[in-house]
Write a protein that holds these residues in place. Structure first.
Motif, mmCIF file in Angstrom:
data_model
loop_
_atom_site.group_PDB
_atom_site.id
_atom_site.type_symbol
_atom_site.label_atom_id
_atom_site.label_comp_id
_atom_site.label_asym_id
_atom_site.label_seq_id
_atom_site.Cartn_x
_atom_site.Cartn_y
_atom_site.Cartn_z
ATOM 1 N N VAL A 136 35.801 6.224 28.349
ATOM 2 C CA VAL A 136 37.267 6.065 29.257
ATOM 3 C C VAL A 136 37.674 6.994 30.103
ATOM 4 O O VAL A 136 38.193 6.955 31.273
ATOM 5 N N GLY A 137 37.275 8.430 29.722
ATOM 6 C CA GLY A 137 37.668 9.448 30.576
ATOM 7 C C GLY A 137 36.855 9.567 31.665
ATOM 8 O O GLY A 137 37.284 9.787 32.791
ATOM 9 N N VAL A 138 35.367 9.275 31.582
ATOM 10 C CA VAL A 138 34.836 9.263 32.910
ATOM 11 C C VAL A 138 35.016 7.876 33.622
ATOM 12 O O VAL A 138 35.165 8.259 34.847
ATOM 13 N N GLY A 139 35.475 6.929 33.333
ATOM 14 C CA GLY A 139 35.750 6.048 34.305
ATOM 15 C C GLY A 139 37.370 6.014 34.848
ATOM 16 O O GLY A 139 37.469 6.051 36.133
ATOM 17 N N ALA A 194 41.978 -7.569 41.722
ATOM 18 C CA ALA A 194 41.419 -8.849 41.113
ATOM 19 C C ALA A 194 39.894 -8.691 41.214
ATOM 20 O O ALA A 194 39.115 -9.116 40.510
ATOM 21 N N VAL A 195 39.197 -8.434 42.307
ATOM 22 C CA VAL A 195 37.835 -8.368 42.412
ATOM 23 C C VAL A 195 37.321 -7.203 41.594
ATOM 24 O O VAL A 195 36.404 -7.557 40.941
ATOM 25 N N ALA A 196 37.875 -6.103 41.375
ATOM 26 C CA ALA A 196 37.354 -5.169 40.797
ATOM 27 C C ALA A 196 37.511 -5.565 39.044
ATOM 28 O O ALA A 196 36.456 -5.150 38.292
ATOM 29 N N THR A 197 38.573 -6.327 38.749
ATOM 30 C CA THR A 197 38.595 -6.669 37.415
ATOM 31 C C THR A 197 37.533 -8.021 36.880
ATOM 32 O O THR A 197 36.784 -7.677 35.923
ATOM 33 N N CYS A 198 37.183 -8.786 37.884
ATOM 34 C CA CYS A 198 36.075 -9.704 37.724
ATOM 35 C C CYS A 198 34.538 -8.745 37.607
ATOM 36 O O CYS A 198 33.792 -8.910 36.710
ATOM 37 N N ASN A 199 34.600 -7.666 38.617
ATOM 38 C CA ASN A 199 33.383 -6.845 38.580
ATOM 39 C C ASN A 199 33.059 -6.004 37.354
ATOM 40 O O ASN A 199 31.970 -5.955 36.552
ATOM 41 N N ALA A 200 34.370 -5.521 36.906
ATOM 42 C CA ALA A 200 34.177 -4.868 35.447
ATOM 43 C C ALA A 200 33.883 -5.616 34.517
ATOM 44 O O ALA A 200 33.222 -5.300 33.276
ATOM 45 N N LEU A 201 34.560 -6.900 34.221
ATOM 46 C CA LEU A 201 34.221 -7.970 33.137
ATOM 47 C C LEU A 201 32.503 -8.257 33.194
ATOM 48 O O LEU A 201 31.776 -8.302 32.147
ATOM 49 N N SER A 202 32.207 -8.480 34.512
ATOM 50 C CA SER A 202 30.793 -8.802 34.481
ATOM 51 C C SER A 202 30.008 -7.503 33.938
ATOM 52 O O SER A 202 28.900 -7.583 33.428
ATOM 53 N N SER A 203 30.316 -6.315 34.431
ATOM 54 C CA SER A 203 29.353 -5.073 34.377
ATOM 55 C C SER A 203 29.663 -4.917 32.799
ATOM 56 O O SER A 203 28.331 -4.211 32.047
ATOM 57 N N ALA A 204 30.712 -5.161 32.104
ATOM 58 C CA ALA A 204 30.964 -4.810 30.435
ATOM 59 C C ALA A 204 29.939 -5.700 29.714
ATOM 60 O O ALA A 204 29.233 -5.333 28.874
ATOM 61 N N ALA A 205 29.938 -6.946 30.145
ATOM 62 C CA ALA A 205 28.815 -7.887 29.480
ATOM 63 C C ALA A 205 27.662 -7.516 29.651
ATOM 64 O O ALA A 205 26.735 -7.653 28.752
ATOM 65 N N LEU A 206 27.168 -7.076 30.961
ATOM 66 C CA LEU A 206 25.823 -6.596 30.983
ATOM 67 C C LEU A 206 25.404 -5.442 30.590
ATOM 68 O O LEU A 206 24.275 -5.105 29.711
ATOM 69 N N ALA A 207 26.264 -4.479 30.490
ATOM 70 C CA ALA A 207 26.035 -3.058 29.826
ATOM 71 C C ALA A 207 25.965 -3.207 28.614
ATOM 72 O O ALA A 207 25.172 -2.482 27.603
ATOM 73 N N ILE A 260 31.409 0.318 25.421
ATOM 74 C CA ILE A 260 31.378 0.147 27.131
ATOM 75 C C ILE A 260 32.376 -0.910 27.259
ATOM 76 O O ILE A 260 33.078 -0.506 28.247
ATOM 77 N N PRO A 261 32.327 -2.119 26.890
ATOM 78 C CA PRO A 261 33.189 -3.116 27.228
ATOM 79 C C PRO A 261 34.697 -2.816 27.159
ATOM 80 O O PRO A 261 35.596 -2.980 27.790
ATOM 81 N N ARG A 262 35.102 -2.056 25.903
ATOM 82 C CA ARG A 262 36.337 -1.523 25.815
ATOM 83 C C ARG A 262 36.958 -0.466 26.620
ATOM 84 O O ARG A 262 37.783 -0.459 27.218
ATOM 85 N N ALA A 263 35.807 0.413 27.082
ATOM 86 C CA ALA A 263 36.108 1.471 27.891
ATOM 87 C C ALA A 263 36.323 0.943 29.337
ATOM 88 O O ALA A 263 37.002 1.533 29.999
ATOM 89 N N VAL A 264 35.748 -0.010 29.758
ATOM 90 C CA VAL A 264 35.667 -0.614 31.142
ATOM 91 C C VAL A 264 37.228 -1.116 31.065
ATOM 92 O O VAL A 264 37.861 -0.985 32.186
ATOM 93 N N VAL A 265 37.677 -2.108 30.190
ATOM 94 C CA VAL A 265 38.662 -2.702 30.138
ATOM 95 C C VAL A 265 39.874 -1.870 30.266
ATOM 96 O O VAL A 265 41.060 -1.836 30.871
ATOM 97 N N VAL A 266 39.902 -0.808 29.317
ATOM 98 C CA VAL A 266 40.964 0.348 29.315
ATOM 99 C C VAL A 266 41.216 1.042 30.612
ATOM 100 O O VAL A 266 42.324 1.251 30.994
ATOM 101 N N SER A 267 39.949 1.674 30.912
ATOM 102 C CA SER A 267 40.207 2.491 32.055
ATOM 103 C C SER A 267 40.547 1.591 33.302
ATOM 104 O O SER A 267 41.630 2.242 34.076
#
Length: 426
Positions: free
Chosen positions: A28-31, A64-77, A227-234
């Protein structure tokens, strides 16, 4: 279509695996460090000049675009917890060409971001000596990264805490009774749709940091959960801070003043905090830029390692050194290239150029996430909306940035063709 299980894309080649030392708090700190960097202090002027009174809508659109990107990135990561981010995802889900293009656009776009961060830090901390200070910043941050990612993550947490406390202090002061006001807070789209999209594309520069968590996936403990939790929180924290700051800037300074300022957050502090408020903000802005530079170099070096493992870059760049298994060769190469850019390049269009490259990077990530059909039950629109949003914002950016980005993309395709021919001949 290439595919793979959870272990697909696992590290191999020179040097073996990176060590998994990063916790949820570290991730989370890195993000946060990547997103709450120079962008939050530097992007408001260019984005407001483009979007005008629709700047708040531009922030929401970029978010909004960043949120979609983040969810996609979290699922893939979570499925591919290896260093490299969308480079690995594109390679595994779409094919090697798409992975290569993702890695190429990331490295090129983020190198421009690094130069912008170094120059921003220098402008805030050493006005009049920007070039020398920027070189010192690059050397110092590269040396810190050579010491290992864990130490870098620890420094980032401290920087994030200082930045958040300062921004909240400015916002509280600006909201107190008697604080100066420059106008209303418009929530309008207006007639200039291209300006709105351009403003959102420029503002995306300030959001493009959550992928740093994914590019460090090989160094995160329990990546499928962390990773998914850190992406969503940050991302949630940063979106809330940006919206509050947008309201504070528009209310305290007005649209025209924000659009015409090179340091609107410092201007808001000067108007709301008598005495040393502006100086404190300038110092914190410089520290934030250094923190963002720290994390950007981490992400670029890890993507470089992943591309070197696959032969797209010299394989020796994938070497891991020391007991902490740090990619020192990649760190040194990236640092050297960045020094050249800082010394020679005209960085006035760095934000737009960086946004173009990073939006293409996330377009590959969203296209890759579309192939994970099982992941999107009930929300298949997430990666589709992210893909459409990335392409729309990228093409809406200023013409020179789009033209330069397309030229660099073509250069990358030539490089890919040459490496494929070399491999076939060998």
């Amino acid at each position: 279509m290439p595919s793979g299980g959870p272990s697909a894309g696992a590290p191999g080649g020179v040097g073996g695996e990176l060590l998994r030392t990063l916790t949820l708090r570290d991730a989370v700190g890195v993000g946060l460090g990547a997103m709450l960097g120079a962008g939050v202090f530097a992007v408001w002027g260019p984005a407001t000049r483009a979007a005008g009174p629709a700047v708040l809508v531009a922030v929401l659109l970029a978010g909004a675009v960043a949120t979609c990107n983040a969810l996609s990135s979290a699922a893939l990561a979570a499925r591919y917890p290896a260093a490299g981010g969308a480079y690995v995802y594109g390679r595994e889900r779409l094919g090697p060409l798409w992975g290569y293009l993702a890695g190429w656009t990331f490295v090129v776009g983020k190198t421009a971001s690094c130069a912008a961060m170094a120059m921003t830090a220098a402008a805030y901390l050493a006005p009049g000596r920007e070039k020398v200070a920027a070189v010192v910043a690059v050397v110092a941050v590269t040396a810190l990264n050579l010491a290992g990612v864990q130490r870098s993550a620890g420094v980032t947490r401290v920087v994030v805490g200082i930045v958040l406390a300062t921004l909240l202090g400015v916002l509280v002061a600006a909201g107190l009774p008697g604080a100066p006001t420059g106008g209303t807070v418009p929530l309008t789209v207006g007639d200039d749709v291209l300006g709105l999209l351009q403003g959102a594309g420029l503002f995306f520069f300030a959001f493009a940091g959550y992928a740093r968590i994914a590019t460090l996936g090989e160094e995160v403990r329990d990546p499928g959960r962390t990773i998914p939790r850190a992406v969503v929180v940050s991302l949630t924290v940063v979106l809330a801070v940006y919206l509050l700051l947008a309201v504070g800037l528009l209310r305290g300074l007005g649209v025209d003043a924000v659009a015409g300022s090179s340091a609107p957050v410092a201007d808001l502090a000067a108007a709301s905090l008598p005495g040393p408020g502006e100086t404190v903000v300038r110092v914190v802005a410089g520290l934030a830029a250094l923190g963002a530079l720290l994390n950007l170099l981490l992400g670029i070096s890890r993507t470089t390692v992943a591309m070197a493992r696959d032969g797209h870059l010299p394989r020796v760049w994938a070497t891991l050194s020391g007991p902490r298994r740090v990619p020192r060769t990649a760190e040194l190469v990236v640092g050297a290239v960045l020094l050249v850019v800082v010394l020679l390049a005209d960085l006035r269009g760095a934000i737009a150029f960086s946004s173009f490259g990073v939006l293409l990077y996330y377009a590959v990530a969203n296209a890759s996430a579309l192939t994970l059909r099982w992941q999107w039950r009930g929300a298949p629109w997430v990666p589709a909306l992210g893909l459409a949003g990335c392409l729309t914002l990228a093409l809406a950016l200023p013409g020179p940035a789009v033209a330069g980005g397309l030229a660099v993309l073509a250069l990358g395709l030539v490089g890919y063709a040459l490496t494929r021919r070399r491999d076939a001949a060998g």
